[in-house]
Design an enzyme around this catalytic site. Sequence first.
Site, PDB file in Angstrom:
ATOM      1  N   GLY A  10       0.827  -1.222   0.000  1.00 51.79           N
ATOM      2  CA  GLY A  10       0.000   0.000   0.000  1.00 51.79           C
ATOM      3  C   GLY A  10       0.849   1.254   0.000  1.00 51.79           C
ATOM      4  O   GLY A  10       2.078   1.179   0.095  1.00 51.79           O
ATOM      5  N   MET A  11       0.180   2.414  -0.073  1.00 48.34           N
ATOM      6  CA  MET A  11       0.903   3.697  -0.179  1.00 48.34           C
ATOM      7  C   MET A  11       1.773   3.930   1.052  1.00 48.34           C
ATOM      8  O   MET A  11       2.969   4.206   0.945  1.00 48.34           O
ATOM      9  CB  MET A  11      -0.133   4.817  -0.354  1.00 48.34           C
ATOM     10  CG  MET A  11       0.404   6.075  -0.922  1.00 48.34           C
ATOM     11  SD  MET A  11      -0.938   7.217  -1.276  1.00 48.34           S
ATOM     12  CE  MET A  11      -0.905   7.218  -3.045  1.00 48.34           C
ATOM     13  N   ARG A  97      -6.347   3.787  18.716  1.00 50.64           N
ATOM     14  CA  ARG A  97      -5.858   5.090  19.205  1.00 50.64           C
ATOM     15  C   ARG A  97      -6.554   5.550  20.485  1.00 50.64           C
ATOM     16  O   ARG A  97      -5.911   6.082  21.377  1.00 50.64           O
ATOM     17  CB  ARG A  97      -6.051   6.155  18.125  1.00 50.64           C
ATOM     18  CG  ARG A  97      -5.122   5.996  16.938  1.00 50.64           C
ATOM     19  CD  ARG A  97      -5.427   7.008  15.858  1.00 50.64           C
ATOM     20  NE  ARG A  97      -4.599   6.778  14.669  1.00 50.64           N
ATOM     21  CZ  ARG A  97      -4.926   7.209  13.457  1.00 50.64           C
ATOM     22  NH1 ARG A  97      -6.049   7.892  13.284  1.00 50.64           N
ATOM     23  NH2 ARG A  97      -4.148   6.967  12.427  1.00 50.64           N
ATOM     24  N   CYS A 126      -2.384  11.418  10.830  1.00 55.46           N
ATOM     25  CA  CYS A 126      -1.364  12.291  10.235  1.00 55.46           C
ATOM     26  C   CYS A 126      -1.580  13.748  10.613  1.00 55.46           C
ATOM     27  O   CYS A 126      -0.641  14.453  11.018  1.00 55.46           O
ATOM     28  CB  CYS A 126      -1.336  12.129   8.722  1.00 55.46           C
ATOM     29  SG  CYS A 126      -2.947  11.928   7.983  1.00 55.46           S
ATOM     30  N   HIS A 234      -0.172  17.660   4.079  1.00 52.56           N
ATOM     31  CA  HIS A 234      -1.311  18.345   4.694  1.00 52.56           C
ATOM     32  C   HIS A 234      -0.870  19.729   5.192  1.00 52.56           C
ATOM     33  O   HIS A 234       0.259  19.891   5.677  1.00 52.56           O
ATOM     34  CB  HIS A 234      -1.826  17.565   5.897  1.00 52.56           C
ATOM     35  CG  HIS A 234      -2.496  16.271   5.583  1.00 52.56           C
ATOM     36  ND1 HIS A 234      -2.874  15.882   4.305  1.00 52.56           N
ATOM     37  CD2 HIS A 234      -2.846  15.239   6.397  1.00 52.56           C
ATOM     38  CE1 HIS A 234      -3.446  14.681   4.349  1.00 52.56           C
ATOM     39  NE2 HIS A 234      -3.443  14.257   5.604  1.00 52.56           N
ATOM     40  N   ASN A 307       2.204  14.096   4.880  1.00 55.16           N
ATOM     41  CA  ASN A 307       1.321  13.232   5.661  1.00 55.16           C
ATOM     42  C   ASN A 307       1.700  11.753   5.564  1.00 55.16           C
ATOM     43  O   ASN A 307       1.346  10.951   6.427  1.00 55.16           O
ATOM     44  CB  ASN A 307      -0.131  13.409   5.229  1.00 55.16           C
ATOM     45  CG  ASN A 307      -0.320  13.183   3.737  1.00 55.16           C
ATOM     46  OD1 ASN A 307       0.211  13.938   2.926  1.00 55.16           O
ATOM     47  ND2 ASN A 307      -1.040  12.152   3.364  1.00 55.16           N
TER      48      ASN A 307
HETATM   49  C1  2RA Z   1      -6.665  11.261   5.568  1.00 57.80           C
HETATM   50  N1  2RA Z   1      -5.722  11.332   7.791  1.00 57.80           N
HETATM   51  O1  2RA Z   1      -5.876  12.161   5.260  1.00 57.80           O
HETATM   52  C2  2RA Z   1      -6.546  10.550   6.893  1.00 57.80           C
HETATM   53  C3  2RA Z   1      -6.069   9.151   6.729  1.00 57.80           C
HETATM   54  N2  2RA Z   1      -4.782   9.041   6.262  1.00 57.80           N
HETATM   55  O2  2RA Z   1      -7.582  10.863   4.827  1.00 57.80           O
END
Ligand code: 2RA
Length: 329
Positions: A10-11, A97, A126, A234, A307
């Site tokens: 996966g990524m 979490r 993230c 992000h 992210n």
């Molecule tokens: C998003 N933080 O950016 C969530 C999952 N990686 O969609």
Amino acid sequence: MKVAVVGATGMVGQVMLNVLEERNFPLTELIPVASEKSVGKEIKFKGKKYKVVNLATAVQMKPDIALFSAGGETSLEWAPKFAAVGTRVVDNSSAWRMDADKKLIIPEINAQTLTKDDFIIANPNCSTIQLLMALHPIHQKYGIERAIVSTYQSITGTGVKAVQQLENEYNNVDGEMAYPYPIHKNAIPHCDVFLENDYTKEEMKLTNETKKILGDEQLQVVATAVRIPVVGGHSESVNLELKNAFEIKDIKKLLSETSGVVVQDQVEVNQYPMPIYAEGKDEVFVGRIRRDFTKENALNLWIVADNLRKGAATNTVQIAEYLVNNIFV
Ligand code: 2RA
């Protein structure tokens, strides 16, 4: 050190493998794990080829550490099975979490809380990681009463399907939709699913995870999470109300002295953080640090990070490094 990477195709899994290699993680054996359809595929790591195995096989191999990025359902079912054979799991999903018995770790902030009793460790979301890398030192020194967060999130947070949707829209090609609307030339105020309180899961992750990691249930956090057609990372616009008076120059100095944080804040020469330049880096970049003149002891920040790296893979590997240096010894 025998290390399993669950979700290796996966990524985030791919980035975890890159980070393990870049940081020369002390692993003697790699166990790439993925779903049945990928079993037998070859993964190249440090010049060697490893065959992908399924979860049941990986558990039988009893890895010392398992780095998970395979979704909440897989983690809920399989993390305990790995823990039962003595594997220490670091999980990227949201599954564990908010579990009262599981630790939610950003190494620079609270790795020291980990003990030999921790076999399932949660990696924060993230957007939480980059937020708290900047907020933690401010909270420690001045106390934060309230944080208002608006996020501008990369489509890589959603995964390959979203990246493909954007490419298809660039090229005017029909294809599978990761979002309910076009993402090209758009901004979608909808990350993850809506809850009964009209916030999304992504927004409530910021609220709930922040309180848990900073250990302050009184801290008020409210968020709006927006998806934008960006891939590098992000971005977050943050307004803080502090408990005590501060000088902006002292906030800048405090952040510039914080491990893992880089202050980019010289607006006179158009210097401020941007995802296009954060991509592929592990630091959390902070800029546009300025007083909020509408309220006493309030200020604004702009926070940017990749992210997939500090927001996921690198933070996960840093937790594993802490385990090797402090728990396995
Ligand atoms: C998003 N933080 O950016 C969530 C999952 N990686 O969609």
